[in-house]
Design a protein around this motif. Structure first.
Motif, PDB file in Angstrom:
ATOM      1  N   SER A 262       0.899  -1.132   0.062  1.00  0.00           N
ATOM      2  CA  SER A 262      -0.130   0.284   0.015  1.00  0.00           C
ATOM      3  C   SER A 262       0.659   1.225   0.078  1.00  0.00           C
ATOM      4  O   SER A 262       0.529   2.390  -0.464  1.00  0.00           O
ATOM      5  N   LEU A 263       2.031   1.279   0.812  1.00  0.00           N
ATOM      6  CA  LEU A 263       2.894   2.248   0.952  1.00  0.00           C
ATOM      7  C   LEU A 263       3.480   2.672  -0.614  1.00  0.00           C
ATOM      8  O   LEU A 263       3.668   3.788  -0.960  1.00  0.00           O
ATOM      9  N   LEU A 264       3.903   1.490  -1.244  1.00  0.00           N
ATOM     10  CA  LEU A 264       4.453   1.629  -2.381  1.00  0.00           C
ATOM     11  C   LEU A 264       3.434   2.271  -3.637  1.00  0.00           C
ATOM     12  O   LEU A 264       3.600   3.111  -4.492  1.00  0.00           O
ATOM     13  N   GLN A 265       2.075   1.903  -3.310  1.00  0.00           N
ATOM     14  CA  GLN A 265       1.219   2.302  -4.364  1.00  0.00           C
ATOM     15  C   GLN A 265       0.905   3.739  -4.184  1.00  0.00           C
ATOM     16  O   GLN A 265       0.633   4.501  -4.973  1.00  0.00           O
ATOM     17  N   ALA A 266       0.887   4.099  -2.989  1.00  0.00           N
ATOM     18  CA  ALA A 266       0.554   5.656  -2.355  1.00  0.00           C
ATOM     19  C   ALA A 266       1.761   6.384  -2.965  1.00  0.00           C
ATOM     20  O   ALA A 266       1.588   7.605  -3.609  1.00  0.00           O
ATOM     21  N   LEU A 267       2.990   5.915  -3.005  1.00  0.00           N
ATOM     22  CA  LEU A 267       4.008   6.648  -3.494  1.00  0.00           C
ATOM     23  C   LEU A 267       4.117   6.832  -5.103  1.00  0.00           C
ATOM     24  O   LEU A 267       4.533   7.800  -5.540  1.00  0.00           O
ATOM     25  N   ALA A 268       3.391   5.966  -5.857  1.00  0.00           N
ATOM     26  CA  ALA A 268       3.457   5.929  -7.178  1.00  0.00           C
ATOM     27  C   ALA A 268       2.248   6.986  -7.469  1.00  0.00           C
ATOM     28  O   ALA A 268       2.594   7.800  -8.549  1.00  0.00           O
ATOM     29  N   LEU A 269       1.285   6.864  -6.889  1.00  0.00           N
ATOM     30  CA  LEU A 269       0.168   7.935  -7.061  1.00  0.00           C
ATOM     31  C   LEU A 269       0.606   9.356  -6.602  1.00  0.00           C
ATOM     32  O   LEU A 269       0.566  10.402  -7.531  1.00  0.00           O
ATOM     33  N   ALA A 270       1.520   9.574  -5.730  1.00  0.00           N
ATOM     34  CA  ALA A 270       2.116  10.939  -5.240  1.00  0.00           C
ATOM     35  C   ALA A 270       2.941  11.288  -6.293  1.00  0.00           C
ATOM     36  O   ALA A 270       2.766  12.566  -6.628  1.00  0.00           O
ATOM     37  N   LEU A 271       3.777  10.354  -6.806  1.00  0.00           N
ATOM     38  CA  LEU A 271       4.747  10.965  -7.808  1.00  0.00           C
ATOM     39  C   LEU A 271       4.131  11.216  -9.075  1.00  0.00           C
ATOM     40  O   LEU A 271       4.342  12.434  -9.888  1.00  0.00           O
ATOM     41  N   LEU A 272       2.994  10.484  -9.396  1.00  0.00           N
ATOM     42  CA  LEU A 272       2.096  10.840 -10.559  1.00  0.00           C
ATOM     43  C   LEU A 272       1.587  12.361 -10.721  1.00  0.00           C
ATOM     44  O   LEU A 272       1.840  13.037 -11.395  1.00  0.00           O
ATOM     45  N   ILE A 273       0.998  12.781  -9.252  1.00  0.00           N
ATOM     46  CA  ILE A 273       0.461  13.971  -9.431  1.00  0.00           C
ATOM     47  C   ILE A 273       1.636  15.048  -9.053  1.00  0.00           C
ATOM     48  O   ILE A 273       1.411  16.264  -9.388  1.00  0.00           O
ATOM     49  N   LEU A 274       2.571  14.624  -8.265  1.00  0.00           N
ATOM     50  CA  LEU A 274       3.745  15.726  -8.049  1.00  0.00           C
ATOM     51  C   LEU A 274       4.257  16.054  -9.295  1.00  0.00           C
ATOM     52  O   LEU A 274       4.765  17.387  -9.345  1.00  0.00           O
ATOM     53  N   PHE A 275       4.354  15.388 -10.328  1.00  0.00           N
ATOM     54  CA  PHE A 275       4.999  15.812 -11.722  1.00  0.00           C
ATOM     55  C   PHE A 275       3.932  16.351 -12.646  1.00  0.00           C
ATOM     56  O   PHE A 275       4.207  16.115 -13.898  1.00  0.00           O
ATOM     57  N   LYS A 276       2.580  16.384 -11.994  1.00  0.00           N
ATOM     58  CA  LYS A 276       1.496  16.966 -12.935  1.00  0.00           C
ATOM     59  C   LYS A 276       1.009  16.044 -14.120  1.00  0.00           C
ATOM     60  O   LYS A 276       0.809  16.524 -15.169  1.00  0.00           O
ATOM     61  N   TYR A 277       1.325  14.681 -14.111  1.00  0.00           N
ATOM     62  CA  TYR A 277       1.041  13.876 -14.909  1.00  0.00           C
ATOM     63  C   TYR A 277      -0.343  13.330 -14.764  1.00  0.00           C
ATOM     64  O   TYR A 277      -0.738  12.539 -14.183  1.00  0.00           O
TER      65      TYR A 277
END
Length: 416
Positions: free
Chosen positions: A85-100
């Motif tokens: 779950s932590l890894l999934q949350a990280l992937a989603l955070a990076l997606l939005i952080l880089f405005k993708y």
């Protein structure tokens, strides 16, 4: 205090503290995802799709998860689900952080979290009995767990509303990633004494079949699961439309949407505190019936409320009813299911609750596209009222008062 007696157990106290932080992050992310999807698409249908994919794995995988969990170390499985779950949350955070801002990618990551949750929730619920040192504290632990979840439902959206307005969605996703660290720490600090896993000679499919027959032939438990299924399909998904209520009906913004989520959470936490203070022997079926009526009627009144504060009051009342409804069913199953069938019975509870909601969310989104949000929510309230009446009539026929054992937990037996 009597209402917090389960916290005397060290393991449950650790679990409670770690999950409290993690669930706030989860609700922040849930609020941010809903707002982001609607902000980008203005589509009620896509809101339903996001809810659908995040929960549909619980419908498809929960029975398998229940049988799988009974064959393995639940504590280790819980750690694994939290790490993933932590890894999934990280992937989603990076997606939005880089405005993708890619809707298919957001939907895919929501699906991944749904698969994780199918195992995680069943595992957490079935492990609850091993976290409390006194079995009589189990109903209190379940209620406190619900209190914790619903406090997060207040704090998470409220905090998300502030952060969304001030900084945008990326901060919410990043904080959710960080919130998994405390729960992992609390799990590593636990000292659980779990019963030895006896390797089964039978296939997992054989055990799946056995679990289905146990639940379907037990008219007592089956009736509660059918009631929960009806509520999850027809009533609970009304909250999928709250972004539309906030933005379109009340001309608000992300903060307005967070008020709706927080109002429901506030009602839920009052309900959870009431459930936590209940003493052993309370009739959970009567509580279920009362809660179902409160839930359905509050949704009916919310549908055509024209003043925002009044709408928030009805939203809070819906939280009172929904929380008491689901918690009473969870408690009843955990205290009445045979010990060897508990994880499998709980898995069907998860399936009837979280597994059916996505179908209801998708249905709600489709109906709202044609009928509008107000009429759709009104119909949800009507369906809930009718389902409650059918349930009461069935219980009267199957379990006359003289034969009703709903307030007497089964001897030797012990909800997310």
């Amino acid at each position: 205090m009597e209402a917090f007696r389960a916290l005397k157990s060290r393991n449950f106290r650790l679990f409670f503290s770690g999950q409290s932080i993690s669930l706030i992050g989860t609700w922040m992310q849930k609020t941010a995802v809903c707002w982001l999807v609607y902000r980008l698409t203005n589509s009620a249908l896509l809101l339903g799709v996001v809810s659908f994919v995040s929960l549909i794995p619980s419908l498809l995988l929960s029975p398998y998860a229940g049988s799988y969990i009974e064959r393995h170390n639940r504590y280790r499985l819980l750690i694994i689900t939290q790490v993933v779950s932590l890894l999934q949350a990280l992937a989603l955070a990076l997606l939005i952080l880089f405005k993708y801002y890619n809707i298919p990618a957001i939907i895919f990551l929501s699906l991944v979290q749904g698969v994780i949750n199918a195992f995680d929730v069943t595992c957490r619920q079935s492990l609850m009995v091993d976290m409390v040192t006194d079995r009589e504290d189990l109903p209190n632990a379940i209620a406190l767990n619900s209190t914790m979840a619903n406090f997060a439902r207040i704090a998470g959206p409220a905090l998300a509303g502030i952060l969304l307005s001030a900084f945008g969605e990326d901060v919410c996703f990043l904080l959710n990633f960080l919130s998994y660290l405390p729960v992992l720490l609390s799990l590593f600090l636990m000292k659980l004494q779990l019963p030895e896993i006896v390797k089964s000679e039978r296939s997992i499919w054989s055990e799946l079949n056995e679990g289905f027959h146990y639940v379907s032939e037990n008219k007592d438990i089956a009736s509660l699961l059918l009631m929960l299924t009806a509520s999850s399909l027809l009533v609970i998904p009304f909250n999928t439309l709250m972004p539309l209520f906030a933005k379109e009906i009340f001309q608000g913004n992300a903060k307005t949407f967070s008020w709706f989520e927080s109002a429901a959470g506030l009602g839920s936490i009052f309900s959870a505190i009431y459930m936590a203070r209940l003493k052993a022997g309370k009739d959970m079926v009567k509580i279920l019936i009362t809660a179902s009526l409160v839930f359905s009627l509050s949704v009916l009144l919310l549908a055509y409320a024209s003043w925002l504060p009044l709408a928030l009051v009805f939203m809070a009342l819906s939280g009172v009813g929904m929380m008491a409804q689901t918690a009473s069913i969870n408690t009843y199953i955990q205290t009445h299911a045979a010990p060897g069938m508990r994880a499998r019975a709980i898995s069907y509870y998860i399936m009837a609750y979280q597994g059916i909601i996505p179908i209801g969310s998708l249905l709600t989104g489709v109906v709202a596209q044609y009928l509008g949000p107000r009429l759709t929510v009104f119909l949800a309230g009507i369906c809930g009222t009718v389902a409650t009446a059918i349930f009461v009539n069935y219980r009267k026929k199957q379990f006359p008062p003289v034969a009703d054992t709903s307030s007497k937990p089964a001897t030797g037996s012990v909800f997310s």
